[in-house]
Design a protein around this motif. Structure first.
Motif, PDB file in Angstrom:
ATOM      1  N   GLU A  31      37.165  35.723  -7.958  1.00  0.00           N
ATOM      2  CA  GLU A  31      37.144  35.235  -6.689  1.00  0.00           C
ATOM      3  C   GLU A  31      36.741  36.091  -5.407  1.00  0.00           C
ATOM      4  N   ILE A  32      36.467  35.063  -4.458  1.00  0.00           N
ATOM      5  CA  ILE A  32      35.951  35.570  -3.058  1.00  0.00           C
ATOM      6  C   ILE A  32      36.537  35.153  -2.835  1.00  0.00           C
ATOM      7  N   THR A  33      36.876  35.953  -1.248  1.00  0.00           N
ATOM      8  CA  THR A  33      37.807  34.812  -0.194  1.00  0.00           C
ATOM      9  C   THR A  33      36.932  36.066   1.259  1.00  0.00           C
ATOM     10  N   ILE A  34      37.286  35.535   2.272  1.00  0.00           N
ATOM     11  CA  ILE A  34      36.651  35.285   3.138  1.00  0.00           C
ATOM     12  C   ILE A  34      38.277  35.192   4.241  1.00  0.00           C
ATOM     13  N   GLY A  35      38.934  36.703   4.295  1.00  0.00           N
ATOM     14  CA  GLY A  35      40.104  36.488   5.258  1.00  0.00           C
ATOM     15  C   GLY A  35      41.256  35.747   4.509  1.00  0.00           C
ATOM     16  N   ASN A  36      41.586  34.880   5.245  1.00  0.00           N
ATOM     17  CA  ASN A  36      42.939  34.287   4.284  1.00  0.00           C
ATOM     18  C   ASN A  36      42.730  32.800   4.807  1.00  0.00           C
ATOM     19  N   THR A  37      41.180  32.431   5.149  1.00  0.00           N
ATOM     20  CA  THR A  37      40.955  31.472   5.191  1.00  0.00           C
ATOM     21  C   THR A  37      40.101  30.495   4.209  1.00  0.00           C
ATOM     22  N   VAL A  38      38.971  31.361   3.833  1.00  0.00           N
ATOM     23  CA  VAL A  38      37.914  30.608   2.492  1.00  0.00           C
ATOM     24  C   VAL A  38      38.317  31.304   0.917  1.00  0.00           C
TER      25      VAL A  38
END
Length: 103
Positions: A31-38
């Protein structure tokens, strides 16, 4: 890394542990996330592996939803153990765009 709202392309991500490359054969999920947005995952789409490198695919819709600076986080779930290991893999700076149309 710095991008502009509306950019859309795969971002290469080198994933290693103890000096060894992590390949699809040794993970259950990434899992890769950008902030809580993507949020993108390997099994759910948006993260893929080719020619020895992982890629995180950002769509225009993804980058239009971002503005400012974000931590980029990685979590790996290993098969058979239930172990999940996470780490911050970088920062992403998203510059505002005047145009907001998807092309």
């Amino acid at each position: 890394m710095r991008i502009l709202q509306g950019d859309s392309y795969p971002i290469p991500v080198e994933i290693t542990q103890d000096g060894a490359s992590i390949t699809p054969e040794v993970i259950e999920e990434i899992e890769i996330t950008i902030g809580n947005t993507v949020r993108k995952t390997y099994t759910g789409g948006g993260v893929f592996f080719t020619e020895g490198m992982w890629y995180f695919l950002l769509s225009q819709e993804d980058t239009f939803s971002l503005s400012g600076g974000y931590d980029v986080l990685l979590r790996i779930k290993y098969p058979g153990t239930g172990n999940v290991v996470g780490t911050k893999i970088g920062k992403l700076s998203v510059e505002k765009a005047d145009r907001k149309e998807v092309i």
